[in-house]
Design a protein around this motif. Structure first.
Motif, mmCIF file in Angstrom:
data_model
loop_
_atom_site.group_PDB
_atom_site.id
_atom_site.type_symbol
_atom_site.label_atom_id
_atom_site.label_comp_id
_atom_site.label_asym_id
_atom_site.label_seq_id
_atom_site.Cartn_x
_atom_site.Cartn_y
_atom_site.Cartn_z
ATOM 1 N N VAL A 65 -2.368 2.001 9.646
ATOM 2 C CA VAL A 65 -1.705 1.170 10.659
ATOM 3 C C VAL A 65 -1.153 -0.102 10.026
ATOM 4 O O VAL A 65 -0.002 -0.487 10.257
ATOM 5 C CB VAL A 65 -2.684 0.832 11.809
ATOM 6 C CG1 VAL A 65 -2.117 -0.243 12.723
ATOM 7 C CG2 VAL A 65 -3.005 2.079 12.613
ATOM 8 N N ILE A 66 -1.946 -0.750 9.185
ATOM 9 C CA ILE A 66 -1.511 -1.994 8.538
ATOM 10 C C ILE A 66 -0.348 -1.717 7.580
ATOM 11 O O ILE A 66 0.614 -2.484 7.518
ATOM 12 C CB ILE A 66 -2.694 -2.665 7.827
ATOM 13 C CG1 ILE A 66 -3.676 -3.192 8.889
ATOM 14 C CG2 ILE A 66 -2.230 -3.790 6.915
ATOM 15 C CD1 ILE A 66 -4.988 -3.685 8.338
ATOM 16 N N ALA A 67 -0.396 -0.617 6.834
ATOM 17 C CA ALA A 67 0.691 -0.290 5.897
ATOM 18 C C ALA A 67 1.991 -0.015 6.646
ATOM 19 O O ALA A 67 3.064 -0.483 6.238
ATOM 20 C CB ALA A 67 0.299 0.913 5.047
ATOM 21 N N VAL A 68 1.927 0.736 7.736
ATOM 22 C CA VAL A 68 3.129 1.030 8.515
ATOM 23 C C VAL A 68 3.714 -0.252 9.105
ATOM 24 O O VAL A 68 4.932 -0.479 9.050
ATOM 25 C CB VAL A 68 2.829 2.063 9.620
ATOM 26 C CG1 VAL A 68 3.967 2.166 10.617
ATOM 27 C CG2 VAL A 68 2.531 3.423 9.006
ATOM 28 N N LEU A 69 2.869 -1.107 9.632
ATOM 29 C CA LEU A 69 3.357 -2.372 10.190
ATOM 30 C C LEU A 69 3.946 -3.265 9.098
ATOM 31 O O LEU A 69 4.965 -3.937 9.315
ATOM 32 C CB LEU A 69 2.237 -3.091 10.937
ATOM 33 C CG LEU A 69 1.779 -2.415 12.230
ATOM 34 C CD1 LEU A 69 0.597 -3.156 12.830
ATOM 35 C CD2 LEU A 69 2.919 -2.333 13.229
ATOM 36 N N VAL A 71 5.409 -2.255 6.312
ATOM 37 C CA VAL A 71 6.718 -1.698 5.958
ATOM 38 C C VAL A 71 7.756 -2.055 7.020
ATOM 39 O O VAL A 71 8.898 -2.422 6.688
ATOM 40 C CB VAL A 71 6.620 -0.170 5.769
ATOM 41 C CG1 VAL A 71 7.992 0.474 5.719
ATOM 42 C CG2 VAL A 71 5.832 0.153 4.519
ATOM 43 N N LEU A 72 7.391 -1.993 8.287
ATOM 44 C CA LEU A 72 8.328 -2.361 9.349
ATOM 45 C C LEU A 72 8.716 -3.837 9.269
ATOM 46 O O LEU A 72 9.881 -4.192 9.471
ATOM 47 C CB LEU A 72 7.724 -2.049 10.714
ATOM 48 C CG LEU A 72 7.629 -0.565 11.074
ATOM 49 C CD1 LEU A 72 6.901 -0.382 12.401
ATOM 50 C CD2 LEU A 72 9.004 0.065 11.132
ATOM 51 N N VAL A 73 7.748 -4.704 8.948
ATOM 52 C CA VAL A 73 8.053 -6.133 8.813
ATOM 53 C C VAL A 73 8.984 -6.371 7.632
ATOM 54 O O VAL A 73 9.946 -7.129 7.726
ATOM 55 C CB VAL A 73 6.755 -6.959 8.681
ATOM 56 C CG1 VAL A 73 7.024 -8.371 8.217
ATOM 57 C CG2 VAL A 73 6.008 -6.983 10.005
ATOM 58 N N VAL A 74 8.733 -5.724 6.501
ATOM 59 C CA VAL A 74 9.603 -5.884 5.328
ATOM 60 C C VAL A 74 11.012 -5.384 5.628
ATOM 61 O O VAL A 74 12.000 -6.033 5.264
ATOM 62 C CB VAL A 74 8.990 -5.164 4.102
ATOM 63 C CG1 VAL A 74 9.979 -5.055 2.975
ATOM 64 C CG2 VAL A 74 7.729 -5.881 3.642
ATOM 65 N N LEU A 75 11.138 -4.238 6.287
ATOM 66 C CA LEU A 75 12.465 -3.731 6.649
ATOM 67 C C LEU A 75 13.179 -4.670 7.619
ATOM 68 O O LEU A 75 14.391 -4.888 7.498
ATOM 69 C CB LEU A 75 12.351 -2.333 7.253
ATOM 70 C CG LEU A 75 12.027 -1.211 6.273
ATOM 71 C CD1 LEU A 75 11.807 0.097 7.032
ATOM 72 C CD2 LEU A 75 13.136 -1.046 5.250
ATOM 73 N N ALA A 76 12.453 -5.230 8.575
ATOM 74 C CA ALA A 76 13.060 -6.166 9.521
ATOM 75 C C ALA A 76 13.523 -7.438 8.805
ATOM 76 O O ALA A 76 14.607 -7.955 9.091
ATOM 77 C CB ALA A 76 12.076 -6.509 10.638
ATOM 78 N N LEU A 77 12.730 -7.944 7.861
ATOM 79 C CA LEU A 77 13.138 -9.123 7.097
ATOM 80 C C LEU A 77 14.344 -8.833 6.215
ATOM 81 O O LEU A 77 15.249 -9.664 6.090
ATOM 82 C CB LEU A 77 11.967 -9.641 6.253
ATOM 83 C CG LEU A 77 10.865 -10.352 7.023
ATOM 84 C CD1 LEU A 77 9.713 -10.699 6.095
ATOM 85 C CD2 LEU A 77 11.399 -11.598 7.698
ATOM 86 N N TRP A 78 14.379 -7.643 5.596
ATOM 87 C CA TRP A 78 15.528 -7.263 4.775
ATOM 88 C C TRP A 78 16.791 -7.229 5.631
ATOM 89 O O TRP A 78 17.838 -7.723 5.234
ATOM 90 C CB TRP A 78 15.280 -5.901 4.122
ATOM 91 C CG TRP A 78 16.501 -5.330 3.482
ATOM 92 C CD1 TRP A 78 17.026 -5.649 2.268
ATOM 93 C CD2 TRP A 78 17.396 -4.374 4.066
ATOM 94 N NE1 TRP A 78 18.177 -4.931 2.054
ATOM 95 C CE2 TRP A 78 18.428 -4.140 3.140
ATOM 96 C CE3 TRP A 78 17.409 -3.685 5.270
ATOM 97 C CZ2 TRP A 78 19.462 -3.258 3.385
ATOM 98 C CZ3 TRP A 78 18.436 -2.806 5.515
ATOM 99 C CH2 TRP A 78 19.450 -2.597 4.568
#
Length: 193
Positions: A65-69, A71-78
């Motif tokens: 759960v933490i890894a998926v979240l 990755v989503l945060v990094v993609l949103a920041l990118w």
């Protein structure tokens, strides 16, 4: 490419949200929904108590759960940083010959190139936009509005030799790639008496 990625991601997100929202509204309103749909009536809950606590005791659950979240945060920041990045080149690094270099405003170079392109025979208007990075060779995107009598091949040859060539030489650039788009000028009807 960024514009295409934005459109595809936004279209997919919108489609998923529209379909899911419509199906949930249909189930909540008591309309007929397919038998496989998880919510079949207005009294159903999104997640039952058993579904919410099913994986809590498993050792792998929380790291996933933490890894998926993350990755989503990094993609949103990118994505956010890509939106904030300027598409227009603000400055061009000019080799002044003394080892120091100088900065030339991108809009100044765009204005000079546009003015020289407009002076070409058969061109009614021109717009120039520089893209790229300051330390590498910039790229010119040129839009020309052509008069009906203009010869496109001759105009493009003169554009490359004169406007683009002069800009490249004056800025001391080894290369100045350019993409030109030609559009026909639209003329209104004129009354003849």
């Amino acid at each position: 490419m960024l514009r295409t990625v934005n459109r595809v991601v936004l279209a997919l997100a919108g489609l998923v949200l529209l379909c899911t929202g419509g199906a949930v509204l249909a189930a909540g309103a008591g309309l007929d929904v397919p038998s496989w749909w998880p919510w079949s009536g207005p009294d159903d809950v999104l997640l039952s108590e058993a579904q919410r606590t099913r994986w809590r005791d498993e050792g792998w659950w929380w790291p996933v759960v933490i890894a998926v979240l993350a990755v989503l945060v990094v993609l949103a920041l990118w994505w956010l940083l890509a939106q904030l990045r300027r598409a227009r080149l603000s400055e061009v690094l000019v080799d002044s010959g003394d080892g120091e270099g100088a900065l030339l405003r991108g809009r100044a170079l765009e204005g000079v190139m546009a003015a020289e392109a407009e002076s070409l025979e058969g061109v009614s208007a021109a717009r120039v936009r520089l893209a790229g990075r300051r330390r590498t060779a910039p790229e010119a995107r040129i839009l020309l509005r052509m008069e009906p009598h203009a010869a496109p091949a001759e105009t493009l040859t003169r554009l490359v030799d004169e406007a683009v060539g002069h800009a490249r030489e004056s800025a001391g650039l080894a290369d100045l790639p350019a993409e030109a788009r030609l559009r026909a000028s639209k003329h209104g009807a004129q009354r003849v008496t």
